[in-house]
Design an enzyme around this catalytic site. Sequence first.
Site, PDB file in Angstrom:
ATOM      1  N   SER A 232       4.278  -3.091   4.886  1.00  0.00           N
ATOM      2  CA  SER A 232       4.630  -3.338   6.282  1.00  0.00           C
ATOM      3  C   SER A 232       5.145  -4.765   6.463  1.00  0.00           C
ATOM      4  O   SER A 232       5.678  -5.109   7.509  1.00  0.00           O
ATOM      5  CB  SER A 232       3.419  -3.102   7.186  1.00  0.00           C
ATOM      6  OG  SER A 232       2.390  -4.024   6.861  1.00  0.00           O
TER       7      SER A 232
ATOM      8  N   ASP B  81      -5.292  -1.818  -6.500  1.00  0.00           N
ATOM      9  CA  ASP B  81      -5.681  -0.593  -7.213  1.00  0.00           C
ATOM     10  C   ASP B  81      -5.383  -0.623  -8.705  1.00  0.00           C
ATOM     11  O   ASP B  81      -5.807   0.263  -9.447  1.00  0.00           O
ATOM     12  CB  ASP B  81      -5.030   0.638  -6.558  1.00  0.00           C
ATOM     13  CG  ASP B  81      -3.500   0.508  -6.419  1.00  0.00           C
ATOM     14  OD1 ASP B  81      -2.854  -0.072  -7.322  1.00  0.00           O
ATOM     15  OD2 ASP B  81      -2.970   0.996  -5.404  1.00  0.00           O
TER      16      ASP B  81
ATOM     17  N   CYS C 194     -26.893 -14.052 -14.455  1.00  0.00           N
ATOM     18  CA  CYS C 194     -27.153 -15.476 -14.193  1.00  0.00           C
ATOM     19  C   CYS C 194     -27.780 -15.690 -12.812  1.00  0.00           C
ATOM     20  O   CYS C 194     -28.140 -16.809 -12.464  1.00  0.00           O
ATOM     21  CB  CYS C 194     -25.861 -16.291 -14.324  1.00  0.00           C
ATOM     22  SG  CYS C 194     -24.826 -16.246 -12.843  1.00  0.00           S
TER      23      CYS C 194
ATOM     24  N   PHE D 144      -3.172   0.629   4.958  1.00  0.00           N
ATOM     25  CA  PHE D 144      -3.987  -0.128   5.916  1.00  0.00           C
ATOM     26  C   PHE D 144      -3.470   0.046   7.336  1.00  0.00           C
ATOM     27  O   PHE D 144      -4.232   0.158   8.278  1.00  0.00           O
ATOM     28  CB  PHE D 144      -3.994  -1.611   5.541  1.00  0.00           C
ATOM     29  CG  PHE D 144      -4.628  -1.844   4.206  1.00  0.00           C
ATOM     30  CD1 PHE D 144      -6.009  -1.854   4.083  1.00  0.00           C
ATOM     31  CD2 PHE D 144      -3.860  -1.998   3.057  1.00  0.00           C
ATOM     32  CE1 PHE D 144      -6.615  -2.026   2.858  1.00  0.00           C
ATOM     33  CE2 PHE D 144      -4.453  -2.173   1.820  1.00  0.00           C
ATOM     34  CZ  PHE D 144      -5.832  -2.189   1.718  1.00  0.00           C
TER      35      PHE D 144
ATOM     36  N   HIS E 150      -3.347 -10.036  -4.470  1.00  0.00           N
ATOM     37  CA  HIS E 150      -4.611  -9.853  -3.747  1.00  0.00           C
ATOM     38  C   HIS E 150      -5.756  -9.466  -4.678  1.00  0.00           C
ATOM     39  O   HIS E 150      -6.789  -9.000  -4.218  1.00  0.00           O
ATOM     40  CB  HIS E 150      -4.436  -8.805  -2.631  1.00  0.00           C
ATOM     41  CG  HIS E 150      -3.556  -9.281  -1.512  1.00  0.00           C
ATOM     42  ND1 HIS E 150      -3.116  -8.463  -0.503  1.00  0.00           N
ATOM     43  CD2 HIS E 150      -3.036 -10.505  -1.244  1.00  0.00           C
ATOM     44  CE1 HIS E 150      -2.355  -9.158   0.338  1.00  0.00           C
ATOM     45  NE2 HIS E 150      -2.281 -10.396  -0.100  1.00  0.00           N
TER      46      HIS E 150
ATOM     47  N   GLN F 270       0.661  -6.519  -3.569  1.00  0.00           N
ATOM     48  CA  GLN F 270      -0.453  -6.811  -2.670  1.00  0.00           C
ATOM     49  C   GLN F 270      -1.577  -5.805  -2.903  1.00  0.00           C
ATOM     50  O   GLN F 270      -2.631  -5.901  -2.287  1.00  0.00           O
ATOM     51  CB  GLN F 270       0.019  -6.712  -1.217  1.00  0.00           C
ATOM     52  CG  GLN F 270       1.140  -7.682  -0.889  1.00  0.00           C
ATOM     53  CD  GLN F 270       1.774  -7.357   0.462  1.00  0.00           C
ATOM     54  OE1 GLN F 270       1.338  -7.831   1.503  1.00  0.00           O
ATOM     55  NE2 GLN F 270       2.808  -6.544   0.434  1.00  0.00           N
TER      56      GLN F 270
ATOM     57  N   CYS G 256     -21.163 -17.971 -12.172  1.00  0.00           N
ATOM     58  CA  CYS G 256     -20.682 -18.258 -13.540  1.00  0.00           C
ATOM     59  C   CYS G 256     -19.240 -17.827 -13.747  1.00  0.00           C
ATOM     60  O   CYS G 256     -18.639 -18.141 -14.764  1.00  0.00           O
ATOM     61  CB  CYS G 256     -21.601 -17.618 -14.585  1.00  0.00           C
ATOM     62  SG  CYS G 256     -21.449 -15.827 -14.701  1.00  0.00           S
TER      63      CYS G 256
ATOM     64  N   VAL H 140       8.802   6.408  -1.104  1.00  0.00           N
ATOM     65  CA  VAL H 140       9.016   5.663  -2.360  1.00  0.00           C
ATOM     66  C   VAL H 140       9.243   6.585  -3.553  1.00  0.00           C
ATOM     67  O   VAL H 140       9.987   6.239  -4.468  1.00  0.00           O
ATOM     68  CB  VAL H 140       7.820   4.725  -2.676  1.00  0.00           C
ATOM     69  CG1 VAL H 140       7.743   3.571  -1.685  1.00  0.00           C
ATOM     70  CG2 VAL H 140       6.496   5.481  -2.733  1.00  0.00           C
TER      71      VAL H 140
ATOM     72  N   ALA I  71       0.802  -1.219   0.000  1.00  0.00           N
ATOM     73  CA  ALA I  71       0.000   0.000   0.000  1.00  0.00           C
ATOM     74  C   ALA I  71       0.842   1.280   0.000  1.00  0.00           C
ATOM     75  O   ALA I  71       0.413   2.308  -0.546  1.00  0.00           O
ATOM     76  CB  ALA I  71      -0.934  -0.010   1.208  1.00  0.00           C
TER      77      ALA I  71
END
Length: 260
Positions: free
Chosen positions: A205, A103, A166, A33, A131, A100, A142, A247, A22
């Site tokens: 994390s 998005d 369906c 999170f 994920h 993970q 279906c 980052v 995240a």
Amino acid sequence: DDLERLADDIRRAETVVALTGAGISAPSGVPTFRGDDGVWDRFDEGQFAYGRFQRDPAGFWADRVDLQQELFGDDPDPNAAHEALAAMGHAGALEAICTQNTDGLHGVAADTVTAEAAESATATTTILELHGNAQRVRCQDCGSRRDSEPILERAAAGDLPPTCDCGGVFKPDVVLFGEQLPGAAIQRARSLARESDVFLAIGSSLRVQPAASLPQLAAETDATVGIVNLDSTPYDSLADVVYREDVTTVLPRLRELVAE
Ligand code: OAD
């Protein structure tokens, strides 16, 4: 410095693999999170578990509408960190991104780099969405997949739980708590981690298994392990380099050094 050495290792490596969480999407406005102001401080994890979906799909979807709004309500775009990884992939310096995140932003960044490239033949990076992807829903009967947006609109308007033509109930195409990860994807991620010469864990994390154990697999086969994360992780001591930095600061610099 350290980053130059990591860039050197990446240039020399045959297989470079990244694991993201995240934190890589936080600069895009997607809340994390855990950590400061984390989503699980404000929402109850248990409401989004697979057991709840099975017991009470209508209630699950009513809450899920709020969670998706919280996570993706600002219509996030890829940021400089996603772009740096996409560019490294395009340049052949990144074999795979195991994420993970649900998005879909690594895919958007990769498509943008490919579309902007002048030359047509480019390296492709495997993107493993461990994920799942919250931009889609999947019918539990279906198996057909749809864009989540109109389904979320239906749920928000009180069509609970939203169902397929369906008659089957839709589920977000993500891995819920208490649900198995797609076996093929996690197997692939494990072998990529074992094969890697350089393994980068970025913005996670590293507290949710099995994804969190990938850096350990990489370290066991003597890969250079780098961690980029604002907070400490349980795997910091096995990493060769740890950057407790944003980052969007580290990855564009790393990308430039790799390209030199
Ligand atoms: P977490 O929210 O657990 O961790 C995000 C990490 O990113 C934190 O440790 C922050 O310190 C770090 N971080 C935040 N902003 C950053 C930035 N700009 N630069 C660098 N680091 C930054 O997220 P994940 O590890 O991805 O699972 O969480 C794993 C899983 O737990 C999620 O996929 C989700 C969640 O419950 C499911 O939904 C199944």
